[in-house]
Design an enzyme around this catalytic site. Sequence first.
Site, PDB file in Angstrom:
ATOM      1  N   ASP A  13       0.753  -1.132   0.320  1.00 47.54           N
ATOM      2  CA  ASP A  13      -0.223   0.118  -0.055  1.00 47.54           C
ATOM      3  C   ASP A  13       1.106   1.385   0.547  1.00 47.54           C
ATOM      4  OD1 ASP A  13      -2.330  -0.617  -0.344  1.00 47.54           O
ATOM      5  OD2 ASP A  13      -3.360  -0.320   1.759  1.00 47.54           O
ATOM      6  N   ASP A  72       0.885 -10.916   8.750  1.00 47.73           N
ATOM      7  CA  ASP A  72       1.880  -9.474   8.927  1.00 47.73           C
ATOM      8  C   ASP A  72       2.606  -8.974   8.604  1.00 47.73           C
ATOM      9  OD1 ASP A  72      -0.854  -7.984   9.312  1.00 47.73           O
ATOM     10  OD2 ASP A  72      -0.711  -8.127  11.508  1.00 47.73           O
ATOM     11  N   ASP A 112       5.383  -8.384   9.207  1.00 49.38           N
ATOM     12  CA  ASP A 112       6.811  -8.887   9.683  1.00 49.38           C
ATOM     13  C   ASP A 112       6.605 -10.159  10.271  1.00 49.38           C
ATOM     14  OD1 ASP A 112       4.411  -7.536  11.145  1.00 49.38           O
ATOM     15  OD2 ASP A 112       5.445  -8.243  12.654  1.00 49.38           O
ATOM     16  N   ASP A 157     -10.749  -8.317  11.148  1.00 51.94           N
ATOM     17  CA  ASP A 157     -10.272  -8.928  10.888  1.00 51.94           C
ATOM     18  C   ASP A 157     -11.407 -10.018  12.796  1.00 51.94           C
ATOM     19  OD1 ASP A 157      -9.347  -7.922  13.741  1.00 51.94           O
ATOM     20  OD2 ASP A 157      -7.421  -8.185  12.978  1.00 51.94           O
TER      21      ASP A 157
END
Length: 861
Positions: free
Chosen positions: A311, A358, A360, A455
């Site tokens: 993004d 995610d 990370d 979520d």
Amino acid sequence: MLIKNQWRQVRQQMSPWQAWVHLFSLYLEVLLFNVRPAESADKAAARVSQLRYWFPHVNFARLGPINLIRFFVQLCWLVFIKSGVKSLLPEPEHDAKRVVLHEQIKDAEKRSKRSKKQRIWRFLTSKAEDSVRVFGNVEGYRWLNHSVTRVLFTMIAFVVALFAVQLPTSGTSQLVILLAFWAVALWVRDLKNRGAALLMMVLSTLVSSRYMYWRITETINWDVLSDTILSLTLLTAELYAWSILILGYVQTAWPLGRKVVPLPKDTAQWPTVDVYIPSYNEPLQVVKPTVLAALALDWPKDKLNVYLLDDGDREEFAKFAKQVGANYFARQDNSHAKAGNLNNALKHTQGDYIAIFDCDHVPARSFLQLTMGWFLQSNDLALVQTPHHFFSPDPFEKNLNMFRKNPNEGELFYGLIQDGNDLWNASFFCGSCAVIKRGPLEEVGGIATETVTEDAHTALKMHRLKYKSAYLNIPQAAGLATESLSAHIGQRIRWARGMAQIFRLDNPLRGKGLSWGQRLCYSNGMLYFLNGLPRLIYMMAPLAFLLLHTYIVYAPAIMIALFAVPHLVHAYITNSRVQGRYRNSFWAEMYETVLAWYILRPTLVALFAPSRGKFNVTEKGGMNAEDYFDWEVSRPYLFLVGMCIAGFLAGIWRLFAGPTDEILTVVLNIVWISYNLIILGGAVAVAEETKQVRASHRVDVKRPISVVLEDDRVFAAYLVDYSDLGAGIQLPSECPLAEGDTCQILMLDGISQNAFEVSVMSRRGDHIGVLYQVQDQETQQSLLRATFSRADAWIGWRDYNDNEKPFTSFKEVIAIGFKGYKRMALQVSPKIQPVLQVLARMGKAIRSLLPHTPGKEVHYD
């Protein structure tokens, strides 16, 4: 006479202090152990050496007034208080057969002396334990499968509970009930079965419900308006806490403990999977390992597609994705933040299932093989969620130096609550480390965009359509925790706002499609984040009496103690029994206090104006060049500390100047506000950020490897830590590696062994620090598979003690509270450091005077 003669002998050869110590050693041996004193003064030194077992904190080499006091206190404790002193002596060395024979004789004597009453008591106890086990046996509840039976049983249980709650509330009646319930709770606490935990939950629910019934019916002063308003305010906070307690018991009563379902041996039957890795402003160094690990997942390559969803529309990310063979998507706008990013990818991909990480969170190579089996077994399964695991410390762990010593803040949710939700088919999507079936996701319109917790809201929508979810409580991915307290608070603010938005816009208690278990589990997850106001009310409540002389609980102090103390004690020991492995007692108060001020406004705004608020991204991969105190974040805590100190001082004044019939009430409020000050001290301690100079976090391990030198010599070694840039290795002493050398390390990846070239950056003793010399993508992936992506990389990280001790945890929290005030004082005036050091030494000296366990190693100056 014998001791008198000894005194005359040793007085001529020893100093006065040593002579006195020797004399008391003679008394100790004669009185406690029936040992004849040595006739010769030459054995005095040996006798003093023997005393170190019984007086471990006494320094016999530097005798003085302090050590003499330690000696006297320990001696009195051993003689008058400590029972069974002889049993603490080191076992003498005997012939093994004589020891066995002696034990057999002792057992026979015990059996012969056992009375009929004792045998009856043992029989009844064993039958009671059997009943508790049956109470926790899932097979025994099959008769509840019929809906009519469940309704009837629920009505009967409700009537019985109502009767127990409304039993007479006089002081005598409450004391009798209190003693009976405590006896049962303490008896079953150590029984290692599910029935014991369920019984403790029942007892805690009844005791807490009796307390609330008493509070509502007998403790509101309706005659004084100020008393009424403040009392109802506190009662509202208590009703909230009572609701969260009961709903928490519902969630954690029966963790499902779901196991792995194996996949078909024929890989042709395995479905296609798209892996989404969304990113916005994270550095490429953080994202690289996740993308490479996703590409290395153990899954047929023709059925696996990895997508980097950027993004931030960064050119370096596009080049990296092309270089490693991942797909790359970027958007023209950032509407709906992460949810919009995922939905954009959903429109342009076709995989049967979608795995989301995610950027990370580095997945283990076995992630898909462990999670996908459940989808092939159940057609209506829409979601499989796994835990969020973090290999770096969060702000609490980092700033309080407790990483991997105590369970972290998220361990309770991912270790227990989600597993408990799974029983009710209510485990929900957490944004990462999960697999979602494409069909149900498209049926609900993609990832939810109405709230900032997209979520959980997405999972709620799928549950409303009767789709199922599963929680596999096996860490199969690991990522970075929040780096600072301010970032941590920002992340929790977003969660709190989003949950409040869902509760307002799509309330699980209303609408169709959810079972009652799902409604309760979702409601508790959302109501929990409304704890900001109740927590602040608890902090300020004792000030109403101490500063304003307002009776917020209109009842005698003894009645408050008889009802409130059992309510609190039962809740603590029950949660310790149920949650002890995942969260230590009293730590929840500190976590919630840190967040209370900051989540109060966002949650209230979300309840009344749910469309307000925006998505904020949690920053990862940051560094702190040096320690610093975050005054901006700690400002609310400092205000509360000041108010509580004012209340404490007012309480001390009231003890001496107030009415004598209020002394017990004043004492109760002083105890309450002292506890609040301890918790606030912990919040202040967390606000001091510790130094973080490494861009890549190290993961501690203990894994055998091989080190190959340039001359082809091979040494067995241990990998003690690793990161994505380097590692720490423990070498045998004969290995000649030095700083500046290069070598190869051999690490296992499953059944294969890979070699990686490294350069030695430092050596301290037998420990070296190395930097990887990795150039190509294939070697990078091999390195990840041998470290972060190992199937067992995160197994065993939950090695906390199941037998959590509330008193030990309380002492830890007290120590952290004092540490917070010490840190704050040093920040205000570093010149008081010498004063604090003197006070610390005084405290250590006072602790050294207390009795110590014989044989324990203790070192005092």
